[in-house]
Design a protein around this motif. Sequence first.
Motif, PDB file in Angstrom:
ATOM      1  N   VAL A  28     -31.319   1.669 -33.068  1.00 51.39           N
ATOM      2  CA  VAL A  28     -31.058   2.773 -34.000  1.00 51.39           C
ATOM      3  C   VAL A  28     -31.819   2.484 -35.290  1.00 51.39           C
ATOM      4  CG1 VAL A  28     -29.281   4.013 -35.293  1.00 51.39           C
ATOM      5  CG2 VAL A  28     -28.788   3.185 -32.982  1.00 51.39           C
ATOM      6  N   GLN A  32     -31.816   6.848 -38.908  1.00 51.27           N
ATOM      7  CA  GLN A  32     -30.731   7.342 -38.058  1.00 51.27           C
ATOM      8  C   GLN A  32     -29.377   6.811 -38.533  1.00 51.27           C
ATOM      9  OE1 GLN A  32     -32.406   5.958 -34.372  1.00 51.27           O
ATOM     10  NE2 GLN A  32     -33.130   8.007 -33.807  1.00 51.27           N
ATOM     11  N   TYR A 126     -26.994   7.216 -30.554  1.00 53.80           N
ATOM     12  CA  TYR A 126     -26.024   6.325 -31.189  1.00 53.80           C
ATOM     13  C   TYR A 126     -25.116   5.569 -30.221  1.00 53.80           C
ATOM     14  CZ  TYR A 126     -27.419   8.631 -35.489  1.00 53.80           C
ATOM     15  OH  TYR A 126     -28.148   9.115 -36.558  1.00 53.80           O
TER      16      TYR A 126
END
Length: 188
Positions: A28, A32, A126
Motif C-alpha cells: 500500500v 493510498q 487495502y
Amino acid sequence: MRSVAFINILKRGTKLRAHLATKDFEGVSDDQRKCLLRWNDWRKEVASAGIENWSGGPLHFFELTIGPATEKQSRDLLTSTGGLWLIVKGGKAKGLQSSQFELPACVSDKPAGSLNHAFTILSEVYEPWRISHTGNVYDRFLYKEANGLWYPLSHLRDFRLAKQEEAIAYGLWQQFLGRMSSAGAGRP
C-alpha cells in the motif's frame, strides 16, 4: 405478479465510508494510506447499532462519494442525477442500484460502477490478503444521518422498508374506511 419499486435513498454527492479490515500495509503506497480514516479518529461519530460484527485487523475507513449516473444507469433508473436506490419487490429488499462512485486517483483512475464494485476495488488495494474481495455492502458502508452520526446502510434499508410498509398499510386502511363508509351510506 409483484411490482418492483426503486426507492431513492441517497443523492449524488453523498459521502459514504467503507469499513476495511487492514492487517498490514504491505504493498500500500503512502498516498493510498493517506486516503484512509483511522477508526480511533472518528469512532465517536458512529452509532453503535450494527457495528458489533466488525472484525479483521485494525479498522480503517475509506470515504467515497456517490457520483454521476452513466448513460446506462440513467436509462435504467430513469434519472441522470445519480444516487443510490433500494430495489424492493414484494415488500422485501432485493438489492441496491447506484450511479458511479468517485474514487481518488491513488486507488483507481476510473470510477466504480456500483457499490459492490467500489468495495472490490478498495479491498484489492487495502485487504490484499483476502481470498475474495467481496463484502456485504449493507454492513460495510456507512452513511451520515441528520443527527450527525454514521450508520451502516442496513439501518437505512430497514428504515425505508418500514416506511414503505407503513404507506401500504395506511393505503389499505383508507380503502377499508372508504368501503365501510360507502356501505354505511346506503343504510336507512
